[in-house]
Design an enzyme around this catalytic site. Sequence first.
Site, PDB file in Angstrom:
ATOM      1  N   HIS A  20      88.433 103.948  17.347  1.00 43.74           N
ATOM      2  CA  HIS A  20      89.414 104.620  18.208  1.00 43.74           C
ATOM      3  C   HIS A  20      90.252 105.503  17.285  1.00 43.74           C
ATOM      4  O   HIS A  20      91.022 104.992  16.476  1.00 43.74           O
ATOM      5  CB  HIS A  20      90.257 103.559  18.915  1.00 43.74           C
ATOM      6  CG  HIS A  20      91.025 104.058  20.084  1.00 43.74           C
ATOM      7  ND1 HIS A  20      90.425 104.534  21.233  1.00 43.74           N
ATOM      8  CD2 HIS A  20      92.363 104.175  20.304  1.00 43.74           C
ATOM      9  CE1 HIS A  20      91.343 104.907  22.109  1.00 43.74           C
ATOM     10  NE2 HIS A  20      92.534 104.703  21.557  1.00 43.74           N
ATOM     11  N   LYS A 165      92.881 110.562  28.772  1.00 43.48           N
ATOM     12  CA  LYS A 165      93.780 111.102  27.750  1.00 43.48           C
ATOM     13  C   LYS A 165      92.934 111.271  26.508  1.00 43.48           C
ATOM     14  O   LYS A 165      92.145 110.382  26.165  1.00 43.48           O
ATOM     15  CB  LYS A 165      94.922 110.098  27.568  1.00 43.48           C
ATOM     16  CG  LYS A 165      95.701 110.130  26.292  1.00 43.48           C
ATOM     17  CD  LYS A 165      97.031 109.391  26.509  1.00 43.48           C
ATOM     18  CE  LYS A 165      97.438 108.541  25.328  1.00 43.48           C
ATOM     19  NZ  LYS A 165      98.729 107.868  25.506  1.00 43.48           N
ATOM     20  N   LYS A 167      92.789 111.997  22.386  1.00 41.62           N
ATOM     21  CA  LYS A 167      93.595 111.906  21.179  1.00 41.62           C
ATOM     22  C   LYS A 167      93.266 113.092  20.285  1.00 41.62           C
ATOM     23  O   LYS A 167      92.102 113.248  19.871  1.00 41.62           O
ATOM     24  CB  LYS A 167      93.275 110.598  20.448  1.00 41.62           C
ATOM     25  CG  LYS A 167      93.818 109.386  21.167  1.00 41.62           C
ATOM     26  CD  LYS A 167      95.324 109.351  21.033  1.00 41.62           C
ATOM     27  CE  LYS A 167      95.900 108.053  21.531  1.00 41.62           C
ATOM     28  NZ  LYS A 167      97.365 108.055  21.450  1.00 41.62           N
ATOM     29  N   ASP A 196      97.094 113.567  23.748  1.00 44.07           N
ATOM     30  CA  ASP A 196      98.157 112.936  22.967  1.00 44.07           C
ATOM     31  C   ASP A 196      98.016 113.413  21.520  1.00 44.07           C
ATOM     32  O   ASP A 196      96.996 113.141  20.868  1.00 44.07           O
ATOM     33  CB  ASP A 196      98.052 111.412  23.047  1.00 44.07           C
ATOM     34  CG  ASP A 196      99.257 110.706  22.435  1.00 44.07           C
ATOM     35  OD1 ASP A 196     100.142 111.401  21.886  1.00 44.07           O
ATOM     36  OD2 ASP A 196      99.319 109.458  22.520  1.00 44.07           O
ATOM     37  N   GLU A 222     101.196 114.951  25.346  1.00 42.10           N
ATOM     38  CA  GLU A 222     102.027 113.827  24.903  1.00 42.10           C
ATOM     39  C   GLU A 222     102.440 114.018  23.452  1.00 42.10           C
ATOM     40  O   GLU A 222     101.611 114.330  22.598  1.00 42.10           O
ATOM     41  CB  GLU A 222     101.207 112.534  25.074  1.00 42.10           C
ATOM     42  CG  GLU A 222     101.942 111.269  24.699  1.00 42.10           C
ATOM     43  CD  GLU A 222     101.169 110.018  25.149  1.00 42.10           C
ATOM     44  OE1 GLU A 222     100.310 110.125  26.048  1.00 42.10           O
ATOM     45  OE2 GLU A 222     101.423 108.956  24.585  1.00 42.10           O
ATOM     46  N   ASP A 247     106.645 110.189  23.889  1.00 44.72           N
ATOM     47  CA  ASP A 247     106.219 108.808  23.609  1.00 44.72           C
ATOM     48  C   ASP A 247     107.001 108.251  22.423  1.00 44.72           C
ATOM     49  O   ASP A 247     108.025 107.605  22.595  1.00 44.72           O
ATOM     50  CB  ASP A 247     104.697 108.760  23.386  1.00 44.72           C
ATOM     51  CG  ASP A 247     104.192 107.346  23.157  1.00 44.72           C
ATOM     52  OD1 ASP A 247     104.980 106.398  23.301  1.00 44.72           O
ATOM     53  OD2 ASP A 247     102.999 107.160  22.824  1.00 44.72           O
ATOM     54  N   LYS A 271     107.031 101.676  26.982  1.00 44.65           N
ATOM     55  CA  LYS A 271     106.188 100.651  26.357  1.00 44.65           C
ATOM     56  C   LYS A 271     107.071  99.440  26.112  1.00 44.65           C
ATOM     57  O   LYS A 271     108.160  99.583  25.534  1.00 44.65           O
ATOM     58  CB  LYS A 271     105.599 101.150  25.023  1.00 44.65           C
ATOM     59  CG  LYS A 271     104.552 102.242  25.226  1.00 44.65           C
ATOM     60  CD  LYS A 271     103.898 102.740  23.960  1.00 44.65           C
ATOM     61  CE  LYS A 271     102.938 103.861  24.321  1.00 44.65           C
ATOM     62  NZ  LYS A 271     102.374 104.585  23.181  1.00 44.65           N
ATOM     63  N   GLU A 325      98.352 103.612  31.501  1.00 43.44           N
ATOM     64  CA  GLU A 325      97.204 103.607  30.572  1.00 43.44           C
ATOM     65  C   GLU A 325      96.945 102.173  30.096  1.00 43.44           C
ATOM     66  O   GLU A 325      96.664 101.958  28.923  1.00 43.44           O
ATOM     67  CB  GLU A 325      97.498 104.538  29.387  1.00 43.44           C
ATOM     68  CG  GLU A 325      98.766 104.163  28.634  1.00 43.44           C
ATOM     69  CD  GLU A 325      99.103 105.074  27.470  1.00 43.44           C
ATOM     70  OE1 GLU A 325      98.615 106.215  27.416  1.00 43.44           O
ATOM     71  OE2 GLU A 325      99.887 104.634  26.607  1.00 43.44           O
TER      72      GLU A 325
HETATM   73  C1  MUC Z   1      99.893 106.221  21.992  1.00 40.79           C
HETATM   74  O1  MUC Z   1     100.468 106.902  21.174  1.00 40.79           O
HETATM   75  O2  MUC Z   1      99.933 106.608  23.145  1.00 40.79           O
HETATM   76  C2  MUC Z   1      98.064 104.521  23.744  1.00 40.79           C
HETATM   77  C3  MUC Z   1      96.791 104.762  24.094  1.00 40.79           C
HETATM   78  C4  MUC Z   1      96.049 104.974  22.920  1.00 40.79           C
HETATM   79  O3  MUC Z   1      94.865 105.226  22.835  1.00 40.79           O
HETATM   80  O4  MUC Z   1      96.858 104.911  21.867  1.00 40.79           O
HETATM   81  C5  MUC Z   1      98.104 104.433  22.301  1.00 40.79           C
HETATM   82  C6  MUC Z   1      99.261 104.941  21.559  1.00 40.79           C
HETATM   83 MG    MG Z   2     101.195 108.295  22.688  1.00 40.65          MG
END
Ligand code: MUC
Ligand code: MG
Length: 371
Positions: A20, A165, A167, A196, A222, A247, A271, A325
């Site tokens: 991941h 989402k 990354k 994000d 994000e 976030d 969170k 999420e």
């Molecule tokens: C984040 O920064 O959002 C949430 C989902 C993911 O894949 O990482 C987290 C952290």
């Molecule tokens: Mg995030």
Amino acid sequence: MSKIASINTFIVDIPTIRPHKLSMTSMSVQSMVIVRIRDNNGLEGIGEGTTIGGLAYGPESPESIQTNIDKYFSPLIINQPASNINVLMQMLNQSIRGNYIAKSAVETALLDLKGKQLGVPVSDLLGGACHDKVDCLWVLASGNTEKDIEEAKAMIAQKRHCHFKMKIGARALEADIEHVIAVKKALGSNISIRVDVNQAWNEVTAVKGMAALQDAGIDLVEQPTPAKDFATLVRLSEKFNIPILADESIADKQDAYILAKQGFAGSVALKIAKAGGLKGALDVATLCTAAGIDVYGGTLLEGSIGTAAALHAWSTIPNMQFGTEMFGPLLLKDDFIKKPLQYRDFGVEIPTLPGLGLEIDEDKFTHYMRK
Ligand code: MUC
Ligand code: MG
């Protein structure tokens, strides 16, 4: 009167189903600190404190969470009455600064215990659930465009997730934008894609990146820029129609107050781990709602216990435009919970049994426990 008889902590390591990849780290295993609190009648409450990539995401590591609960939290609340969670958390907050993930783990275990003592789900302890199921997205973070497309199509076909989402932020801007546009095109206009950046851009890169993402029909950006730089976040939120999700910038209600006062328009990721627990996260929600800021149900990639705890909290929020999420358990190869959370029809059910509504499978727990 029920008293806190014992507090035990364990680190449990479970591999992820695939690497991941985030802008600051790549995860292949998730390390969860599990807190088990027993009362003098033998009832047990369970909680979880989890972060991402050791110290890569924030100032607490699994090891610091465990050590600090053992050495500093436990002596403050052991043998105290178990039923008044406000008093217990106040005792901790008066003597312990920060350590929000550890506080969230302990608060979760106390709420689970109290729910079991009273025979009600944690959502009832928070006033009651407004929903029996919430939307749940999936995060595409394999780092490979074709793999991400394949993964997303499989999720849609299984009716597991229809919002995604991505990354980004680890690679050059052009490569990231190309990657996101390719996924968006392959999935079509009905599928919501968000990104994000995990703080990886400066303001100049963010302006270029957000313009390109807005043109491509991406729904949300994000944390494009560094957490503490509220002024840039506010300027970007004024400049673009594509909404921003704050976030890392927002841990607790004080952060939310400062960002709202500076004129931020957009959404905030709640969170429980950032806010020191369920109550702290719901305080952030109240503050944001008062300021016209939408809230979103966020994760620090917790396993079933942390995810269930957050679900109980999010279930009490009437509206969340971008949903949640809470997919953390699905990223892990295995679970040590007997009856897993129920993911169906692009969402996840809010547990209804007493406490968090989860039971530990002791054999599996021992198997994955760090020795
Ligand atoms: C984040 O920064 O959002 C949430 C989902 C993911 O894949 O990482 C987290 C952290
Ligand atoms: Mg995030």
